[in-house]
Enzyme design. Sequence first.
Site, PDB file in Angstrom:
ATOM      1  N   THR A 249       0.850  -1.185   0.000  1.00  0.00           N
ATOM      2  CA  THR A 249       0.000   0.000   0.000  1.00  0.00           C
ATOM      3  C   THR A 249       0.886   1.237   0.000  1.00  0.00           C
ATOM      4  OG1 THR A 249      -1.827   1.154   1.113  1.00  0.00           O
ATOM      5  CG2 THR A 249      -0.164   0.153   2.523  1.00  0.00           C
TER       6      THR A 249
ATOM      7  N   ASN B   5      -0.848   3.975   1.230  1.00  0.00           N
ATOM      8  CA  ASN B   5      -1.693   4.746   2.130  1.00  0.00           C
ATOM      9  C   ASN B   5      -0.955   4.914   3.463  1.00  0.00           C
ATOM     10  OD1 ASN B   5      -3.598   5.436   4.170  1.00  0.00           O
ATOM     11  ND2 ASN B   5      -5.267   4.655   2.906  1.00  0.00           N
TER      12      ASN B   5
ATOM     13  N   ASP C 227      -7.435  -5.747   1.668  1.00  0.00           N
ATOM     14  CA  ASP C 227      -8.543  -5.017   1.074  1.00  0.00           C
ATOM     15  C   ASP C 227      -9.612  -4.959   2.145  1.00  0.00           C
ATOM     16  OD1 ASP C 227      -9.668  -3.455  -0.890  1.00  0.00           O
ATOM     17  OD2 ASP C 227     -10.659  -5.123  -1.905  1.00  0.00           O
ATOM     18  N   THR C 228     -10.238  -3.817   2.230  1.00  0.00           N
ATOM     19  CA  THR C 228     -11.227  -3.574   3.263  1.00  0.00           C
ATOM     20  C   THR C 228     -12.496  -3.052   2.622  1.00  0.00           C
ATOM     21  OG1 THR C 228      -9.564  -3.091   4.941  1.00  0.00           O
ATOM     22  CG2 THR C 228     -11.746  -2.166   5.303  1.00  0.00           C
TER      23      THR C 228
ATOM     24  N   PHE D  50      -9.608   7.661   8.980  1.00  0.00           N
ATOM     25  CA  PHE D  50      -9.741   7.950   7.554  1.00  0.00           C
ATOM     26  C   PHE D  50     -10.893   7.130   7.004  1.00  0.00           C
ATOM     27  CE2 PHE D  50      -6.862   4.444   8.154  1.00  0.00           C
ATOM     28  CZ  PHE D  50      -7.123   3.556   7.130  1.00  0.00           C
TER      29      PHE D  50
ATOM     30  N   TYR E  22     -14.341   5.855   6.131  1.00  0.00           N
ATOM     31  CA  TYR E  22     -15.678   5.990   6.717  1.00  0.00           C
ATOM     32  C   TYR E  22     -15.640   6.121   8.242  1.00  0.00           C
ATOM     33  CZ  TYR E  22     -17.264   4.404   2.116  1.00  0.00           C
ATOM     34  OH  TYR E  22     -17.494   4.292   0.763  1.00  0.00           O
TER      35      TYR E  22
END
Length: 191
Positions: A7, A9, A68-69, A148, A150
């Site tokens: 990632t 992120n 993955d979320t 971050f 939701y």
Amino acid sequence: MKICFATNNPNKIEEVKAALGDSFEIVSLKAIGCSDELPETGDTLEHNAFQKAKYVREHFRVDCFADDTGLEVDALEGEPGVYSGRYAGEPRSDDRNIDLLLKNLENSSIRTARFKTVIVLLLGDEEYKFEGVAEGEILKERKGDGGFGYDPVFLPKGYSKSFAELSMAEKNQISHRGKAISELITFLSHR
């Protein structure tokens, strides 16, 4: 042990480093020289995580894990799910995603939802899968400015604060990613 987390992120990297402590050296895609857009064309969280990890393994020859979320909202029949990051379209925007989610739920009394994270670890020639789920509900408005995605509208079950109002340490103890990372840590520490 040095492992790439597939990632870029920085929020995800920070969450994982906080959860793992000093036991492992977690490096980002940038740290291994990967600036490629990783494939995410699967229709499940597991498939997307596997695609990303496999890409890094094949192109950069490093042990890695990818996640993955998705946020699954009961009133929306599991949406946004695997499309959580791009729910409101491109370019990705947490604010636009939240706005669309709240709009789609404005006439619904059913607010139950869950975050689900799937991690795929490619270690040598072996493949392993870890999963974490956090149950909760969707708030009617944003609360908090941490986290971050939701996080500002997700109220974890049994709590009076949104994910965005919890400290990173508190969130890691109960979050979907925290649970999946905990499974990963337990697995790695017994190798």
